[in-house]
Design a protein around this motif. Sequence first.
Motif, mmCIF file in Angstrom:
data_model
loop_
_atom_site.group_PDB
_atom_site.id
_atom_site.type_symbol
_atom_site.label_atom_id
_atom_site.label_comp_id
_atom_site.label_asym_id
_atom_site.label_seq_id
_atom_site.Cartn_x
_atom_site.Cartn_y
_atom_site.Cartn_z
ATOM 1 N N LEU A 136 10.633 3.624 9.662
ATOM 2 C CA LEU A 136 10.095 2.733 10.684
ATOM 3 C C LEU A 136 11.139 2.505 11.763
ATOM 4 O O LEU A 136 12.320 2.273 11.467
ATOM 5 C CB LEU A 136 9.705 1.398 10.031
ATOM 6 C CG LEU A 136 9.070 0.338 10.895
ATOM 7 C CD1 LEU A 136 7.709 0.798 11.409
ATOM 8 C CD2 LEU A 136 8.895 -0.945 10.088
ATOM 9 N N GLN A 137 10.702 2.562 13.021
ATOM 10 C CA GLN A 137 11.608 2.290 14.134
ATOM 11 C C GLN A 137 11.832 0.787 14.247
ATOM 12 O O GLN A 137 10.881 0.010 14.252
ATOM 13 C CB GLN A 137 11.014 2.800 15.437
ATOM 14 C CG GLN A 137 10.913 4.299 15.517
ATOM 15 C CD GLN A 137 10.280 4.739 16.824
ATOM 16 O OE1 GLN A 137 9.224 4.252 17.183
ATOM 17 N NE2 GLN A 137 10.941 5.644 17.505
ATOM 18 N N HIS A 138 13.067 0.383 14.309
ATOM 19 C CA HIS A 138 13.461 -1.001 14.558
ATOM 20 C C HIS A 138 12.683 -2.003 13.698
ATOM 21 O O HIS A 138 11.973 -2.862 14.232
ATOM 22 C CB HIS A 138 13.293 -1.347 16.040
ATOM 23 C CG HIS A 138 13.785 -0.288 16.965
ATOM 24 N ND1 HIS A 138 15.116 0.049 17.079
ATOM 25 C CD2 HIS A 138 13.121 0.544 17.809
ATOM 26 C CE1 HIS A 138 15.244 1.028 17.959
ATOM 27 N NE2 HIS A 138 14.051 1.356 18.402
ATOM 28 N N PRO A 139 12.785 -1.934 12.362
ATOM 29 C CA PRO A 139 12.070 -2.892 11.518
ATOM 30 C C PRO A 139 12.490 -4.327 11.830
ATOM 31 O O PRO A 139 13.685 -4.607 11.971
ATOM 32 C CB PRO A 139 12.467 -2.511 10.100
ATOM 33 C CG PRO A 139 13.224 -1.243 10.188
ATOM 34 C CD PRO A 139 13.601 -1.005 11.605
ATOM 35 N N ASP A 187 5.532 7.940 -17.228
ATOM 36 C CA ASP A 187 5.912 6.776 -16.434
ATOM 37 C C ASP A 187 5.062 6.689 -15.178
ATOM 38 O O ASP A 187 4.517 7.696 -14.712
ATOM 39 C CB ASP A 187 7.385 6.845 -16.035
ATOM 40 C CG ASP A 187 8.320 6.623 -17.210
ATOM 41 O OD1 ASP A 187 7.888 6.020 -18.214
ATOM 42 O OD2 ASP A 187 9.473 7.062 -17.127
ATOM 43 N N ALA A 188 4.969 5.498 -14.643
ATOM 44 C CA ALA A 188 4.185 5.302 -13.421
ATOM 45 C C ALA A 188 4.799 4.179 -12.589
ATOM 46 O O ALA A 188 4.224 3.106 -12.442
ATOM 47 C CB ALA A 188 2.733 5.007 -13.768
ATOM 48 N N VAL A 189 5.990 4.457 -12.058
ATOM 49 C CA VAL A 189 6.688 3.495 -11.213
ATOM 50 C C VAL A 189 6.721 4.047 -9.793
ATOM 51 O O VAL A 189 7.215 5.149 -9.559
ATOM 52 C CB VAL A 189 8.122 3.229 -11.720
ATOM 53 C CG1 VAL A 189 8.868 2.307 -10.765
ATOM 54 C CG2 VAL A 189 8.084 2.633 -13.123
ATOM 55 N N LEU A 190 6.174 3.277 -8.883
ATOM 56 C CA LEU A 190 6.148 3.654 -7.474
ATOM 57 C C LEU A 190 7.170 2.801 -6.737
ATOM 58 O O LEU A 190 7.064 1.573 -6.708
ATOM 59 C CB LEU A 190 4.749 3.430 -6.885
ATOM 60 C CG LEU A 190 4.579 3.588 -5.386
ATOM 61 C CD1 LEU A 190 4.946 4.990 -4.921
ATOM 62 C CD2 LEU A 190 3.139 3.253 -4.985
ATOM 63 N N ASN A 191 8.184 3.456 -6.196
ATOM 64 C CA ASN A 191 9.162 2.776 -5.351
ATOM 65 C C ASN A 191 8.750 3.003 -3.904
ATOM 66 O O ASN A 191 8.549 4.148 -3.491
ATOM 67 C CB ASN A 191 10.564 3.353 -5.573
ATOM 68 C CG ASN A 191 11.074 3.067 -6.956
ATOM 69 O OD1 ASN A 191 11.182 1.919 -7.359
ATOM 70 N ND2 ASN A 191 11.376 4.109 -7.707
ATOM 71 N N LEU A 192 8.636 1.916 -3.172
ATOM 72 C CA LEU A 192 8.324 1.993 -1.744
ATOM 73 C C LEU A 192 9.589 1.590 -0.979
ATOM 74 O O LEU A 192 10.085 0.480 -1.136
ATOM 75 C CB LEU A 192 7.173 1.060 -1.387
ATOM 76 C CG LEU A 192 5.831 1.373 -2.033
ATOM 77 C CD1 LEU A 192 4.819 0.268 -1.731
ATOM 78 C CD2 LEU A 192 5.312 2.722 -1.561
ATOM 79 N N PHE A 193 10.097 2.525 -0.187
ATOM 80 C CA PHE A 193 11.308 2.294 0.579
ATOM 81 C C PHE A 193 10.974 2.182 2.062
ATOM 82 O O PHE A 193 10.314 3.068 2.609
ATOM 83 C CB PHE A 193 12.301 3.452 0.398
ATOM 84 C CG PHE A 193 12.817 3.596 -0.997
ATOM 85 C CD1 PHE A 193 13.831 2.783 -1.466
ATOM 86 C CD2 PHE A 193 12.289 4.563 -1.845
ATOM 87 C CE1 PHE A 193 14.321 2.917 -2.764
ATOM 88 C CE2 PHE A 193 12.774 4.710 -3.138
ATOM 89 C CZ PHE A 193 13.786 3.884 -3.598
ATOM 90 N N MET A 194 11.428 1.101 2.690
ATOM 91 C CA MET A 194 11.377 0.993 4.145
ATOM 92 C C MET A 194 12.741 1.454 4.643
ATOM 93 O O MET A 194 13.771 0.892 4.258
ATOM 94 C CB MET A 194 11.124 -0.445 4.596
ATOM 95 C CG MET A 194 11.188 -0.596 6.118
ATOM 96 S SD MET A 194 11.171 -2.323 6.659
ATOM 97 C CE MET A 194 9.440 -2.691 6.454
ATOM 98 N N VAL A 195 12.740 2.499 5.473
ATOM 99 C CA VAL A 195 13.985 3.099 5.949
ATOM 100 C C VAL A 195 13.979 3.085 7.477
ATOM 101 O O VAL A 195 12.971 3.409 8.105
ATOM 102 C CB VAL A 195 14.130 4.549 5.424
ATOM 103 C CG1 VAL A 195 15.446 5.158 5.860
ATOM 104 C CG2 VAL A 195 13.987 4.596 3.902
#
Length: 174
Positions: free
Chosen positions: A36-39, A98-106
């Motif tokens: 994401l630009q400029h979070p 396993d079922a782990v979803l990591n959501l990363f805001m970069v």
Amino acid sequence: MAVLIGQTHPVANQLKGMQNYIAQFNVSFFDGLYYLQHPTPAQKATWKSAALSYGVYTEANIPFLLVEFVKEKWNFVVPLNILAANADDRADFMSSKDAVLNLFMVNADSDITEQIRTLKVDATFAAKVRLTCAEQLKNYQTATDVNNAAQQILKNKNYALMKPVAYMVNVLTI
């Protein structure tokens, strides 16, 4: 390798400076990376703890991750391309329970990890994603073929058209 807020994310944005969404498969399930630009501080707070819905829409043997922060009217769609994963990550993903979803805001410009959200995903969601990825492996030869098919679908469908027929899960605030 640990991914930490405020540190450079190990997966650099291939579209430097541009908003971009990708998925990285692993033994725990997969990671969703949102460049994401400029979070803003508000976006970071939303990412961290706001109520959200996630789901899977399937078309042409391609699963699409749907994520929506309902109150904020913020949503995105990420096509999942198992052929883009290296052979080890692909095998780990397909064989794991396993079922782990990591959501990363970069940050799209600096590749700094701005926020992380980890979800133990619904078993039905995980099964649908893995089943569709298995079908994808049978029906496509290359990652480029999957990308081309996904782009064609995204030309005609957006989140609003996918959501009514997707398998969706609601997550309360944390």
